[in-house]
Write a protein that holds these residues in place. Structure first.
Motif, PDB file in Angstrom:
ATOM      1  N   THR A  68       0.857  -1.186   0.000  1.00 27.61           N
ATOM      2  CA  THR A  68       0.000   0.000   0.000  1.00 27.61           C
ATOM      3  C   THR A  68       0.891   1.234   0.000  1.00 27.61           C
ATOM      4  N   PRO A  69       0.417   2.303  -0.622  1.00 31.21           N
ATOM      5  CA  PRO A  69       1.260   3.499  -0.703  1.00 31.21           C
ATOM      6  C   PRO A  69       1.467   4.124   0.662  1.00 31.21           C
ATOM      7  N   GLY A  70       2.566   4.800   0.790  1.00 30.35           N
ATOM      8  CA  GLY A  70       2.859   5.496   2.039  1.00 30.35           C
ATOM      9  C   GLY A  70       2.383   6.923   1.965  1.00 30.35           C
ATOM     10  N   SER A  71       3.253   7.830   2.350  1.00 31.03           N
ATOM     11  CA  SER A  71       2.836   9.227   2.394  1.00 31.03           C
ATOM     12  C   SER A  71       2.939   9.865   1.020  1.00 31.03           C
ATOM     13  N   LYS A  72       2.024  10.779   0.742  1.00 30.79           N
ATOM     14  CA  LYS A  72       2.048  11.487  -0.525  1.00 30.79           C
ATOM     15  C   LYS A  72       2.327  12.940  -0.234  1.00 30.79           C
ATOM     16  N   SER A  73       3.298  13.517  -0.924  1.00 35.65           N
ATOM     17  CA  SER A  73       3.566  14.931  -0.681  1.00 35.65           C
ATOM     18  C   SER A  73       3.825  15.620  -2.009  1.00 35.65           C
ATOM     19  N   LYS A  74       3.650  16.932  -2.041  1.00 38.47           N
ATOM     20  CA  LYS A  74       3.894  17.679  -3.267  1.00 38.47           C
ATOM     21  C   LYS A  74       5.397  17.863  -3.437  1.00 38.47           C
ATOM     22  N   VAL A  75       5.841  17.923  -4.655  1.00 41.78           N
ATOM     23  CA  VAL A  75       7.264  18.120  -4.906  1.00 41.78           C
ATOM     24  C   VAL A  75       7.516  19.607  -5.115  1.00 41.78           C
ATOM     25  N   LYS A  76       8.557  20.124  -4.449  1.00 39.56           N
ATOM     26  CA  LYS A  76       8.883  21.545  -4.620  1.00 39.56           C
ATOM     27  C   LYS A  76       9.276  21.807  -6.058  1.00 39.56           C
ATOM     28  N   SER A  77       8.982  23.001  -6.566  1.00 38.40           N
ATOM     29  CA  SER A  77       9.270  23.236  -7.987  1.00 38.40           C
ATOM     30  C   SER A  77      10.752  23.170  -8.286  1.00 38.40           C
ATOM     31  N   SER A  78      11.600  23.489  -7.295  1.00 38.77           N
ATOM     32  CA  SER A  78      13.038  23.384  -7.567  1.00 38.77           C
ATOM     33  C   SER A  78      13.413  21.926  -7.736  1.00 38.77           C
ATOM     34  N   ALA A  79      12.842  21.082  -6.868  1.00 40.03           N
ATOM     35  CA  ALA A  79      13.111  19.650  -6.999  1.00 40.03           C
ATOM     36  C   ALA A  79      12.522  19.131  -8.302  1.00 40.03           C
ATOM     37  N   GLN A  80      11.348  19.648  -8.661  1.00 46.29           N
ATOM     38  CA  GLN A  80      10.711  19.187  -9.894  1.00 46.29           C
ATOM     39  C   GLN A  80      11.575  19.514 -11.096  1.00 46.29           C
ATOM     40  N   TYR A 124      17.335  10.082 -20.509  1.00 47.25           N
ATOM     41  CA  TYR A 124      16.569   9.610 -21.648  1.00 47.25           C
ATOM     42  C   TYR A 124      16.435  10.725 -22.679  1.00 47.25           C
ATOM     43  N   PRO A 125      17.487  10.990 -23.426  1.00 47.64           N
ATOM     44  CA  PRO A 125      17.425  12.122 -24.363  1.00 47.64           C
ATOM     45  C   PRO A 125      16.316  12.004 -25.388  1.00 47.64           C
ATOM     46  N   ARG A 126      15.966  10.766 -25.764  1.00 53.42           N
ATOM     47  CA  ARG A 126      14.939  10.640 -26.803  1.00 53.42           C
ATOM     48  C   ARG A 126      13.552  10.970 -26.273  1.00 53.42           C
ATOM     49  N   LEU A 127      13.464  11.246 -24.977  1.00 53.36           N
ATOM     50  CA  LEU A 127      12.154  11.567 -24.410  1.00 53.36           C
ATOM     51  C   LEU A 127      11.865  13.062 -24.522  1.00 53.36           C
ATOM     52  N   GLU A 128      12.865  13.811 -25.004  1.00 53.56           N
ATOM     53  CA  GLU A 128      12.747  15.266 -24.981  1.00 53.56           C
ATOM     54  C   GLU A 128      11.473  15.833 -25.606  1.00 53.56           C
ATOM     55  N   PRO A 129      11.080  15.410 -26.811  1.00 57.05           N
ATOM     56  CA  PRO A 129       9.879  16.023 -27.401  1.00 57.05           C
ATOM     57  C   PRO A 129       8.625  15.763 -26.573  1.00 57.05           C
ATOM     58  N   HIS A 130       8.662  14.746 -25.712  1.00 57.38           N
ATOM     59  CA  HIS A 130       7.442  14.397 -24.995  1.00 57.38           C
ATOM     60  C   HIS A 130       7.454  14.827 -23.547  1.00 57.38           C
ATOM     61  N   VAL A 131       8.572  15.398 -23.115  1.00 57.17           N
ATOM     62  CA  VAL A 131       8.677  15.660 -21.680  1.00 57.17           C
ATOM     63  C   VAL A 131       7.662  16.686 -21.203  1.00 57.17           C
ATOM     64  N   ASP A 132       7.254  17.589 -22.111  1.00 58.81           N
ATOM     65  CA  ASP A 132       6.249  18.568 -21.695  1.00 58.81           C
ATOM     66  C   ASP A 132       4.885  17.951 -21.503  1.00 58.81           C
ATOM     67  N   GLU A 133       4.644  16.914 -22.301  1.00 52.90           N
ATOM     68  CA  GLU A 133       3.369  16.220 -22.135  1.00 52.90           C
ATOM     69  C   GLU A 133       3.358  15.416 -20.845  1.00 52.90           C
ATOM     70  N   LEU A 134       4.507  14.779 -20.576  1.00 54.77           N
ATOM     71  CA  LEU A 134       4.608  13.918 -19.407  1.00 54.77           C
ATOM     72  C   LEU A 134       4.678  14.716 -18.116  1.00 54.77           C
ATOM     73  N   LEU A 135       5.552  15.730 -18.112  1.00 52.41           N
ATOM     74  CA  LEU A 135       5.777  16.512 -16.907  1.00 52.41           C
ATOM     75  C   LEU A 135       5.467  17.964 -17.200  1.00 52.41           C
ATOM     76  N   PRO A 136       4.195  18.332 -17.283  1.00 49.48           N
ATOM     77  CA  PRO A 136       3.910  19.729 -17.623  1.00 49.48           C
ATOM     78  C   PRO A 136       4.493  20.645 -16.563  1.00 49.48           C
ATOM     79  N   LYS A 137       5.019  21.774 -17.020  1.00 50.72           N
ATOM     80  CA  LYS A 137       5.671  22.686 -16.082  1.00 50.72           C
ATOM     81  C   LYS A 137       4.668  23.266 -15.111  1.00 50.72           C
ATOM     82  N   LYS A 138       3.433  23.439 -15.569  1.00 46.03           N
ATOM     83  CA  LYS A 138       2.451  24.115 -14.730  1.00 46.03           C
ATOM     84  C   LYS A 138       1.965  23.239 -13.582  1.00 46.03           C
ATOM     85  N   GLU A 139       1.979  21.928 -13.788  1.00 48.33           N
ATOM     86  CA  GLU A 139       1.398  21.080 -12.757  1.00 48.33           C
ATOM     87  C   GLU A 139       2.448  20.554 -11.814  1.00 48.33           C
ATOM     88  N   GLN A 140       2.030  20.376 -10.552  1.00 50.60           N
ATOM     89  CA  GLN A 140       2.979  19.945  -9.541  1.00 50.60           C
ATOM     90  C   GLN A 140       2.968  18.435  -9.398  1.00 50.60           C
TER      91      GLN A 140
END
Lengths: 191, 196
Positions: free
Chosen positions: A7-19, A30-46
């Motif tokens: 079962t999952p443990g604690s859930k916490s938000k990641v600081k934007s610097s850490a993000q 994973y350099p080949r992931l570059e074109p998709h990184v914005d889709e995967l890890l949007p800058k706006k969302e934490q």
């Protein structure tokens, strides 16, 4: 590593610097992931950081798992991510007989990769998918394991032996302690 | 810079959409290794008939077996059968447990006419005790924790007399638990008649 369910443990938000740090690390590994990184890890969302047993941190976005990391080892993609962007990761292939063992969490041994069904970079039949540009993969590289006859990857893990050595020795441990389809991490309910 | 240009076109593909089996959560092509193959196949035939035809057609089965040696084929079949049998036995056991296990809600007197409600037997229904305990604490605005009983099981202890409300809550949130499986007991200190 995730043979048992948990079962999952604690859930916490990641600081934007850490993000930001995570983002750069992912792009580095994973350099080949570059074109998709914005889709995967949007800058706006934490991102959320979920702690799971065995000193593993899982970074997820809401209910979608993204990447996980054991202590300070290499950061690895969750297989759901790998299924979405298989071409972004270096891949190798195991033969059909090894699938059962991988799916029950066994250590991946080299014969599964060097036998007729397996594909390693540098093989004559490797082709574009498994060729990795003709370069061999080294110890410590994160690699995605696909299976002969299957479309989707079945495992992701760190190489214990370089692919060149694998082709020479044809014996020994290939990948240990990885994340495989159907394991505890896969079955983790993030709602 | 020249080689990134040749690589880029192949890399900007939209994400691949993968269907995951509703029964075993794996991609359908791996369902055969899960132990619930028959159910997976039925589910796939009902929801994604084209995929089903692709994966379970006769030639697909033949192609997959041909690459294994005869011994490996036999072993693979035996293992698949064993797994399926195990999965079925597990399910039967779980169903039995659910039917027979009771949830016991006890109201125990603490001191000076204050009560504590103890709820035992929830794990048989697959409920995460810690989560449920927390919810009780929030719902009833009181302290709640998970404790171990003498017999080795675990139970939830809620401060105050909330036994009736717990029954209601269980009926609302977890309708799969039949009412006959819930038993309300009063630990005998002052009151004599137990309520059911």
């Amino acid at each position: 590593m995730f043979k048992k369910e948990f079962t999952p443990g604690s859930k916490s938000k990641v600081k934007s610097s850490a993000q930001r740090a995570i983002r750069t690390k992912i792009l580095e590994t994973y350099p080949r992931l570059e074109p998709h990184v914005d889709e995967l890890l949007p800058k706006k969302e934490q991102l959320d950081l979920l702690k799971i047993p065995d000193r593993v941190s899982l970074y997820c976005l809401g209910t979608t798992p993204l990447f996980w990391q054991h202590m300070d080892d290499a950061i690895m993609p969750h297989l759901q991510v790998v299924h979405k962007y298989p071409w972004a990761f270096p891949r190798i292939r195991i033969d059909r007989g090894a699938i059962r063992f991988v799916l029950s969490g066994a250590t991946l041994m080299v014969p599964g990769l060097t036998s007729p069904g397996g594909r390693l970079p540098g093989d004559p039949e490797a082709g574009e998918e498994y060729g990795n540009g003709g370069k061999d993969l080294e110890v410590g590289d994160v690699v995605v394991v696909e299976a002969e006859g299957k479309e989707n990857a079945c495992m992701v893990g760190v190489l214990k032996m370089g692919t060149k050595e694998m082709k020479e020795k044809k014996k020994g441990v290939g990948i240990e302690n990885g994340h495989f389809v159907g394991d505890g991490l896969w079955k983790l309910d993030l709602s | 810079m020249a080689d990134t240009a040749t690589q880029a076109p192949t890399d900007v593909r939209p994400p691949k959409h993968v269907v995951y089996c509703g029964v075993c959560t794996l991609p359908p092509e791996y369902c055969e290794y899960g132990g619930t193959t028959k159910k997976c196949s039925d589910w796939l035939a009902a929801t994604h008939p084209s995929l089903h035809r692709q994966l379970y057609s006769a030639d697909a089965a033949a192609a997959s077996l041909s690459t294994l040696s005869v011994d490996a084929q036999k072993r693979a079949e035996k293992d698949a059968q064993k797994k399926a049998a195990k999965a079925e036995a597990n399910e039967v056991r779980e169903a039995e447990k659910r039917a027979s296990s009771k949830i016991i809600i006890k109201r125990v007197e603490r001191n000076k006419r204050k009560y504590v409600t103890e709820i035992a037997g929830l794990e048989a229904f697959g409920l995460d005790l810690k989560k449920v305990a927390k919810e009780f604490g929030k719902k009833f605005a009181t302290g709640s924790s998970v404790t171990k009983t003498a017999s080795g099981g675990e139970e939830i202890t809620v401060q105050g007399d909330v036994s009736d409300e717990v029954v209601d809550w269980l009926g609302e949130h977890h309708e799969e638990i039949p009412e006959d499986n819930i038993e309300q007991v009063e630990d005998k200190k002052k009151k004599s008649a137990p309520t059911v």
